[in-house]
Design an enzyme around this catalytic site. Sequence first.
Site, PDB file in Angstrom:
ATOM      1  N   HIS A  79     -50.709  21.839  -0.585  1.00 43.87           N
ATOM      2  CA  HIS A  79     -51.411  22.105   0.876  1.00 43.87           C
ATOM      3  C   HIS A  79     -51.548  20.721   0.990  1.00 43.87           C
ATOM      4  CE1 HIS A  79     -53.905  21.285   4.276  1.00 43.87           C
ATOM      5  NE2 HIS A  79     -54.854  20.928   3.828  1.00 43.87           N
ATOM      6  N   ASP A 108     -31.264  -2.506  15.643  1.00 45.91           N
ATOM      7  CA  ASP A 108     -31.479  -1.427  14.879  1.00 45.91           C
ATOM      8  C   ASP A 108     -32.488  -1.808  13.258  1.00 45.91           C
ATOM      9  OD1 ASP A 108     -30.913   0.739  12.751  1.00 45.91           O
ATOM     10  OD2 ASP A 108     -29.519   1.421  14.020  1.00 45.91           O
ATOM     11  N   TRP A 144     -54.676  17.511  -5.637  1.00 47.06           N
ATOM     12  CA  TRP A 144     -53.543  16.755  -5.498  1.00 47.06           C
ATOM     13  C   TRP A 144     -53.320  15.330  -6.220  1.00 47.06           C
ATOM     14  CZ3 TRP A 144     -53.102  11.484  -2.668  1.00 47.06           C
ATOM     15  CH2 TRP A 144     -54.481  11.420  -2.544  1.00 47.06           C
ATOM     16  N   SER A 171     -38.944   6.865  -1.997  1.00 45.46           N
ATOM     17  CA  SER A 171     -38.454   6.836   0.006  1.00 45.46           C
ATOM     18  C   SER A 171     -39.484   6.283   0.444  1.00 45.46           C
ATOM     19  CB  SER A 171     -38.480   8.529   0.245  1.00 45.46           C
ATOM     20  OG  SER A 171     -38.714   8.657   1.494  1.00 45.46           O
ATOM     21  N   SER A 172     -40.708   6.403  -0.167  1.00 48.07           N
ATOM     22  CA  SER A 172     -40.947   5.275   1.175  1.00 48.07           C
ATOM     23  C   SER A 172     -41.280   3.909   0.683  1.00 48.07           C
ATOM     24  CB  SER A 172     -42.598   5.835   0.404  1.00 48.07           C
ATOM     25  OG  SER A 172     -42.948   7.142   0.426  1.00 48.07           O
ATOM     26  N   HIS A 255     -56.445   5.035  -3.209  1.00 49.15           N
ATOM     27  CA  HIS A 255     -57.083   4.066  -1.927  1.00 49.15           C
ATOM     28  C   HIS A 255     -56.615   3.408  -1.107  1.00 49.15           C
ATOM     29  CE1 HIS A 255     -60.345   3.157   0.889  1.00 49.15           C
ATOM     30  NE2 HIS A 255     -59.746   1.858   0.490  1.00 49.15           N
ATOM     31  N   TYR A 259     -55.265   3.788   2.967  1.00 54.53           N
ATOM     32  CA  TYR A 259     -54.988   3.131   4.309  1.00 54.53           C
ATOM     33  C   TYR A 259     -53.379   3.320   4.793  1.00 54.53           C
ATOM     34  CZ  TYR A 259     -59.572   1.888   4.268  1.00 54.53           C
ATOM     35  OH  TYR A 259     -61.178   1.743   4.860  1.00 54.53           O
ATOM     36  N   SER A 270     -53.352   0.992  19.345  1.00 56.73           N
ATOM     37  CA  SER A 270     -53.957  -0.038  19.896  1.00 56.73           C
ATOM     38  C   SER A 270     -52.882  -0.061  20.873  1.00 56.73           C
ATOM     39  CB  SER A 270     -53.403  -1.229  18.993  1.00 56.73           C
ATOM     40  OG  SER A 270     -55.068  -1.004  17.752  1.00 56.73           O
ATOM     41  N   HIS A 304     -64.523   3.828  -6.527  1.00 59.08           N
ATOM     42  CA  HIS A 304     -65.040   4.535  -5.613  1.00 59.08           C
ATOM     43  C   HIS A 304     -65.562   6.076  -5.584  1.00 59.08           C
ATOM     44  CE1 HIS A 304     -62.973   3.255  -1.482  1.00 59.08           C
ATOM     45  NE2 HIS A 304     -63.497   4.871  -1.873  1.00 59.08           N
ATOM     46  N   HIS A 305     -63.606   5.951  -5.877  1.00 58.51           N
ATOM     47  CA  HIS A 305     -63.334   8.338  -6.874  1.00 58.51           C
ATOM     48  C   HIS A 305     -63.981   8.167  -7.660  1.00 58.51           C
ATOM     49  CE1 HIS A 305     -61.036   8.345  -2.651  1.00 58.51           C
ATOM     50  NE2 HIS A 305     -60.849   7.244  -3.229  1.00 58.51           N
ATOM     51  N   THR A 330     -63.452  -2.898   9.799  1.00 58.20           N
ATOM     52  CA  THR A 330     -63.309  -1.365  10.049  1.00 58.20           C
ATOM     53  C   THR A 330     -63.798  -1.220  11.445  1.00 58.20           C
ATOM     54  OG1 THR A 330     -62.497  -0.392   8.379  1.00 58.20           O
ATOM     55  CG2 THR A 330     -62.992   1.328   9.884  1.00 58.20           C
ATOM     56  N   LYS A 333     -62.463  -2.976  14.356  1.00 55.06           N
ATOM     57  CA  LYS A 333     -61.220  -2.858  14.666  1.00 55.06           C
ATOM     58  C   LYS A 333     -61.434  -1.660  16.325  1.00 55.06           C
ATOM     59  CE  LYS A 333     -57.743  -3.735  12.479  1.00 55.06           C
ATOM     60  NZ  LYS A 333     -56.332  -3.549  12.704  1.00 55.06           N
ATOM     61  N   ARG A 452     -66.109  21.502  -3.649  1.00 54.46           N
ATOM     62  CA  ARG A 452     -65.048  21.498  -3.473  1.00 54.46           C
ATOM     63  C   ARG A 452     -63.813  21.844  -3.871  1.00 54.46           C
ATOM     64  NH1 ARG A 452     -62.140  15.191  -4.103  1.00 54.46           N
ATOM     65  NH2 ARG A 452     -60.348  16.226  -2.342  1.00 54.46           N
TER      66      ARG A 452
END
Lengths: 533, 269
Positions: A79, A108, A144, A171-172, A255, A259, A270, A304-305, A330, A333, A452
């Site tokens: 998932h 293009d 994941w 691909s990315s 991390h 973002y 925006s 921080h993870h 943040t 924004k 979790r």
Amino acid sequence: MTTAVADSHEAHEDHGPAKGLTRWLFTTNHKDIGTMYLIFSLVMFFVGGAMALIIRSELATPGLQFVHPEFFNQMTTVHALVMVFGAVMPAFVGLANWMIPMMIGAPDMALPRMNNWSFWILPVAFGMLISTLFMPGGAPASGWTMYPPLVLQTGDAFPFLIFSVHLMGLSSIMGAINIIVTILNMRAPDMWLLKMPMFVWTWLITAYLLIAVMPVLAGAVTMLLTDQFFGTSFFLAAGGGDPVMFQHIFWFFGHPEVYIMILPAFGVVSEIIPTFSRKPLFGHDSMVYAASCIAFLSFIVWAHHMFTVGMPLSGQLFFMFATMLIAVPTGVKIFNWVATMWRGAMTFETPMLFSLAFVFLFTIGGFSGLMLAVAPADIQYHDTYFVVAHFHYVLVPGSIFALMAGAYYWLPKWTGHMYNETAGKWHFWLSTIFVNLTFFPMHFLGLAGMPRRIPDYSTQFTDFNTMASVGAIGFGVSQLIFVYVLLTAKKGAHATDRVWEAPRGLEWTVPSPAPYHTFDTPPKLRVAQESFE
Amino acid sequence: MIRKSLLSVLGLTGASAAHADWALNMPKGITELSAETYDLHMMVFWWCVAIGIVVFGVMIFSLFKHRKSVGAEPASFSHSTTAEVLWTAIPCVILLIMAVPAAETMIRLEDSRDPDVSIVVTGYQWKWHYKYQDEGVEFYSSLALPSVEARPKQSGVDPFSVENYLLEVDRPLVVPRGKKVRLLMTSNDVNHAWYVPELAIKKDAIPGIINEAWFRAEETGTFRGQCAELCGKDHGYMPIVVEVVEADAYQAWVDTRKAGDAQVAQMEK
Ligand code: HEM
Ligand SMILES: [Cu+2]
Ligand SMILES: [Cu+2]
């Protein structure tokens, strides 16, 4: 302006789309490729959504009802991979393909053949990933995050997992290179960098993040592969390796990755909020600086993870302070969006509704992010449902709502017709109600100590779990309204070139639907903007 | 069995009310640091509420006042240096206010020097092993039988009929009240995490690495937690139960355990 475009379009009539399947297979047209990305990501959204509903059905009441724990873990893993790499990221690339050339006045994307490749790799990658569900040992079930040593216990699926991640990364990276080259080289002659629309800016920054971190992920999973098959011990304690090193490398990618999933969303809202507030975006330049700041900081907060893995005190303090710092840009924004609405003349069409919900609910996710940044408290929250609530708030009413907002906003430009506004509003209200019903109770579950990634739980967690499951099913069903909107997208009234009352980008100077080729001759930004006055 | 009879003599049996039925918030816990963690959590939470009231307040006001349908005319401003400096500076100050106590607590959390009791905690797929370093007591701690029987699909047992479903073990960790207990965590196979909310401890148990955590329980009672790092198919089925007892009861428990172990060793010979 408009006529110039129409003229050049006529002159190129012979360059219309090819017929049949080959149009899609061999296309190098940014609009075709954008459409394919968007449809692909929608399909993945439903595939990942179906898995989420399996998870939530199992968790509706205590005791095992439908699945075995092994399969449950496969569902949580696949998932997440499908949603992150198959739904959210390709959807934003789809928007980028469609809109960036039209927003900067380019004919293009800069590298059209590579563009075709970047897309067609994706179905292969996800075909491979999803096929692992039918392999001996089942799909990957290590989350994941693919932490070793657990991930090395994956069955036959293991190499397929690694290669599909490689392909997604490929691909990315190609998509990101294309976007950077396009933006830096193909802007309208008088569009200097700080004149670029916010969506283009946030994508430029995102593309750099992608190029910086996708190779890191590829490296991490390659080391897993060699640990498994070629006798290395990067992450195996028995051979002198370090399992924690994987987590450092993974989150150095991970991390910035979060973002990557939210900066383009910032860009979309925006664009939309000024249009429906009938007022220019407040603090355009400071938004650019804030986004750059976030991108920079995202490289120095990864651990921080990992507040519970046993880092030295100085490390924990550093990562705590750096993470808290991210709240500042943040916040900038969010304040800028509110200031954009302030003293505007707002109307509430579906794209605006989704954007407003984005601002509210993303902020709630930001608040829980701030709480998670406080290391001693994070030790309590970590790996509980509190974290699940946090990242779903930033990703579902965050990224996904921004995607929905963008889809409704630009749909008339794509199809040439207004979508069904009543259906859109239903889609919005039901999604908003159910998304909160699903994810808000998870905060309480986490605080009460529910970990979790568990298939069954102690009875005191029942009520909130049941609530979340009801919400999830409601949310899933509500998304069918969106499919209805898409299927009927060409039934509505004809859209004007400008579609809405007060949008200001170059994309609104071309006809609706946008012709197959736009801006064969570069437009003048100043001329376009004067035409809006 | 030994534990049951011993503790019932001391009047400490049964499920404690430590886990309220409908918990909404983080427990305050039973150590100084768990209370500090709770206070930090509440402080940040209230800051978030305060900021939320201001931001959402302004936004909601604007949504009602500045809408076209009530005849609002759009202004055209798009900059205000004062506002931008303020809303960058004020958050920095708020963050500083939060960061200082957080850092102080963090420093105390890491100070596991001079423990009274040291226990090596080893994660296994899917149970825990405890070894009291100085007492020579060690044992495995696994999911208790009633839960084991109720957990399979179509077991026919209603989870609500099982006391402490999935949160009970056959042999809990017993520790003395008021003593500094240091846990040395590691793992025998994959990563696990030892998590007991009331002790404010969550620490990863990782193969090849020894992590430290410590606590000083101020109340007696039974406190429950679970493995908090995905460790395979039975990750949801390796709970943790900690019984905090008075020092003399703890000593009695250690002695009985030792005698019991000696007896078992004798019988095995
Ligand atoms: C104010 C900004 C944010 C802060 C301070 C923040 C902080 C954190 C922290 C400390 C964690 C680790 C929690 C734990 O595992 O114990 C976390 C997890 C996470 N955050 Fe954020 N976050 C922020 C914004 C975002 C955004 C914008 C996204 C994505 C759109 C995001 C996505 C995630 C995800 C996916 C995870 C969980 C990853 C996993 O363990 O599987 N966060 N966040
Ligand atoms: Cu992060
Ligand atoms: Cu576990």
